[in-house]
Scaffold this motif. Structure first.
Motif: not given
Length: 227
Positions: A20-36
């Protein structure tokens, strides 16, 4: 060395906490970079899948390891938010291939410089690290505001609508409250929990399109591109 067998129940709970802790970085970062950088939904899904796969490989290296590689401790490797703004800057010009190339080069340099980490740590007091974190946060504000307004896919009246801004504001406020008033597990998963609650609210108000989700495969195995 004495070993303490926690049993399958506690081990499963602690493992779930780590994931659960890992998903904060493993999923949130691509969600920010991808659309940008203009990725499509399908490309974003693959980016997240590859990200999770890479985090899993890095985690196994750290956990199993030996005297030369890995720390042999139960830690999960995720993605640092430090790379978000540089990745966006590179991706806007050179797309994902440029980001991957920069990651490879940066990985080689970090591997070399890590040998001298103990000697350069005194040059990075809390004042320096705090200033760097502040700069990272400020540099991400345009991306955050774009996502809060509805994201790059929003058009017309949807972009900057009151519903989008209210949902983003509630999610941010929920994260701040969880991060400030709680400790331990809940504090560690504050980001993930806030994203989940915000997503449920978006579904309730009909702000989520499940078309891509219905068409997606149940199991997605990342495959390297053919040469």
């Amino acid at each position: 060395m004495e070993q303490n067998n926690l049993g399958p129940g506690k081990l499963s709970a602690l493992g779930l906490q780590h994931v659960a802790v890992m998903y904060g970085g493993a999923v949130a970062v691509p969600l920010i970079i991808g659309p940008a950088i203009g990725l499509t939904q399908e490309q974003l899904i693959y980016l997240i899948a590859y990200d999770i796969l890479a985090c899993g490989i890095a985690t196994l290296i750290q956990v199993i390891g030996n005297k030369h590689i890995g720390i042999r401790l139960p830690v999960l490797m995720a993605v640092s938010f430090v790379v978000v703004q540089p990745a966006i800057a590179i991706g806007e010009v050179h797309s994902l291939t440029g980001i991957f190339g920069a990651v490879i080069v940066a990985g080689i340099l970090v591997t070399i410089l890590a040998q001298f980490a103990d000697k350069i740590i005194p040059y990075f007091p809390p004042l320096v690290t705090g200033a760097v974190i502040l700069i990272i946060g400020v540099s991400l504000m345009p991306v955050a505001m774009d996502n809060a307004a509805g994201g790059v896919d929003a058009t017309g009246s949807d972009y900057g609508s009151l519903e989008n801004l209210a949902l983003a504001g509630f999610t941010l406020l929920l994260f701040l409250c969880l991060n400030h008033f709680f400790t331990g597990f809940m504090k560690a998963v504050a980001l993930l929990f806030s994203m989940i609650i915000g997503s449920f609210i978006a579904v309730f108000f009909g702000m989520v399109d499940f078309t891509i989700l219905r068409e997606a495969d149940w199991i997605l195995i990342p495959q390297p591109p053919s040469l």
